[in-house]
Design a protein around this motif. Structure first.
Motif, short mmCIF file in Angstrom:
data_model
loop_
_atom_site.label_atom_id
_atom_site.label_comp_id
_atom_site.label_asym_id
_atom_site.label_seq_id
_atom_site.Cartn_x
_atom_site.Cartn_y
_atom_site.Cartn_z
N ILE A 158 0.80 -1.14 0.04
CA ILE A 158 0.04 -0.21 -0.07
C ILE A 158 0.82 1.22 -0.01
O ILE A 158 1.86 1.31 0.86
N ASP A 159 0.62 1.90 -0.91
CA ASP A 159 1.41 3.35 -0.96
C ASP A 159 0.33 4.34 -0.55
O ASP A 159 -0.50 4.79 -1.21
N VAL A 160 0.98 5.22 0.68
CA VAL A 160 0.10 6.46 0.99
C VAL A 160 0.61 7.48 0.26
O VAL A 160 1.89 7.79 0.44
N PHE A 161 -0.20 8.46 -0.40
CA PHE A 161 0.04 9.31 -1.43
C PHE A 161 -0.61 10.66 -0.90
O PHE A 161 -1.92 10.66 -0.77
N HIS A 162 0.25 11.67 -0.71
CA HIS A 162 -0.27 12.98 -0.30
C HIS A 162 0.05 14.27 -1.39
O HIS A 162 1.46 14.21 -1.60
N VAL A 163 -0.80 14.79 -1.70
CA VAL A 163 -0.31 16.19 -2.68
C VAL A 163 -0.40 17.30 -1.90
O VAL A 163 -1.52 17.66 -1.41
N ALA A 214 4.53 8.85 0.23
CA ALA A 214 5.07 9.57 -0.59
C ALA A 214 4.37 10.85 -0.83
O ALA A 214 3.17 10.89 -0.24
N MET A 215 5.27 11.92 -1.07
CA MET A 215 4.46 13.41 -1.21
C MET A 215 4.86 13.84 -2.60
O MET A 215 6.06 13.79 -2.75
N ALA A 216 3.90 14.70 -2.97
CA ALA A 216 3.99 15.35 -4.19
C ALA A 216 3.60 16.83 -4.28
O ALA A 216 2.79 17.03 -3.20
N HIS A 217 3.94 17.67 -5.18
CA HIS A 217 3.18 19.14 -5.12
C HIS A 217 2.69 19.27 -6.51
O HIS A 217 3.41 18.95 -7.63
N ALA A 226 0.02 10.23 -12.17
CA ALA A 226 1.60 10.07 -12.69
C ALA A 226 1.90 9.10 -11.84
O ALA A 226 2.91 8.22 -12.14
N GLN A 227 1.43 9.19 -10.41
CA GLN A 227 2.02 8.26 -9.35
C GLN A 227 1.47 6.74 -9.72
O GLN A 227 2.18 5.83 -9.66
N HIS A 231 4.38 3.44 -10.85
CA HIS A 231 4.35 2.32 -10.00
C HIS A 231 3.58 1.15 -10.37
O HIS A 231 3.64 0.07 -9.70
N GLY A 232 2.65 1.29 -11.40
CA GLY A 232 1.58 0.30 -11.67
C GLY A 232 0.76 -0.29 -10.60
O GLY A 232 0.89 -1.31 -10.38
N HIS A 233 -0.04 0.64 -9.83
CA HIS A 233 -0.98 0.15 -8.88
C HIS A 233 -2.23 -0.62 -9.74
O HIS A 233 -2.56 -0.04 -10.64
N GLY A 234 -2.57 -1.48 -8.95
CA GLY A 234 -3.86 -2.30 -9.39
C GLY A 234 -5.14 -1.57 -9.04
O GLY A 234 -6.10 -1.99 -9.60
#
Length: 289
Positions: A158-163, A214-217, A226-227, A231-234
């Motif tokens: 599991i990838d937790v992602f915050h913009v 992970a964090m992006a802006h 893009a994330q 990473h190819g999440h299903g």
């Protein structure tokens, strides 16, 4: 009483693969499968409800599941609301590319309910998810999204992602501040965000190695796309808040609906308020209290 996965199907050429994928997911999560007809085209010599029952018998033999059918077509939002309020998860196939009339777009109808999570499936992707992307806003509902991600993908990464909007944080300093001061504000903002993201893991029995942060802006939708591509999440698990009626024309997509239409993988859209269903995903989760 077991939870129910309600699968809507128009019984078209892609329906067998979609229903088999829904059955595989129901078996993996320990839910019962319920089928409902949501198509419009049939004649007096071809009963869609009879074909739906035939498909249910086939899935019972193939997957060893408890599969039943709803003996009425989903002809209105009121009928859909009645049956959706009696299930834990609503599943439907992704709409084909191209413009879709608003009155036939079932994702729009399902999101208007705002009472049950909606899983939009792509028939060409497998039902067992190995990588899951969970974009979070770091608000109170973020942990709720993680619970659903772990319930549908037990052994997944599991990838937790915050913009984040880092310029707003840095602008709190004076406009004529030294670049070193500005860099300090940005680094401090990054540390604060990662600490808040790490707090989401409290109460999870999932191994820490299976959770990444992970964090992006930038623009939220573009960064999430893009994330997922990189990473190819299903599976992508996103939240959805209630919206006023004037915000629902097709040219004003909420984020979850936009991702479900544009992403080539499955998207789970979870209401931000905890659903009123008695069933909640508990696998891999323990209460912090």
């Amino acid at each position: 009483m077991s939870a129910v996965l309600l699968a809507l199907t128009p019984l078209d050429a892609h329906s067998p693969r979609h229903l088999e994928k829904a059955a595989a997911l129901a078996r993996a999560t320990g839910m019962q499968l319920r089928l409902a007809y949501c198509g419009t085209g049939h004649n007096v010599f071809d009963s869609p409800l009879a074909r739906l029952e035939q498909r249910a018998r086939h899935l019972r033999r193939q997957f060893g599941l408890v599969v039943d059918t709803i003996e009425e077509a989903m002809v209105s939002l009121e009928v859909l609301r009645f049956h959706a309020n009696r299930c834990a998860l609503l599943c439907l196939a992704a709409e084909p590319p191209g413009p879709v009339p608003p009155d036939t777009h079932w994702l729009v109808r399902a999101l208007r309910l705002h009472t049950v999570p909606v899983l939009v499936m792509r028939t060409h992707t497998p039902a067992d998810y190995h990588k899951v992307l969970v974009p979070v806003s770091l608000r109170a509902d973020s942990a709720h999204l993680l619970r659903w991600a772990m319930a549908l993908a037990v052994r997944a990464h599991i990838d937790v992602f915050h913009v984040a909007d880092l310029p707003d944080v840095a602008s709190r300093a004076r406009d004529d501040a030294d670049p070193i001061v500005m860099e300090h504000f940005l680094r401090k903002a990054c540390v604060d965000v990662h600490q808040r993201m790490a707090q989401l893991a409290r109460g999870l029995s999932q191994p820490q190695g299976a959770l990444q942060y992970a964090m992006a802006h930038g623009p939220v939708r573009e960064r999430i796309l893009a994330q997922q591509t990189h990473h190819g999440h299903g599976l992508v698990v996103v939240g959805s808040g209630p919206r006023p009626c004037w915000a629902w024309p097709m040219w004003r997509h909420p984020l979850g609906m936009s991702l479900a239409n544009d992403m080539p993988v499955d998207v789970l859209i979870v209401p931000k308020a905890p659903p009123r269903s008695a069933w909640m995903p508990v696998r891999g989760w323990r209460s912090a209290t």
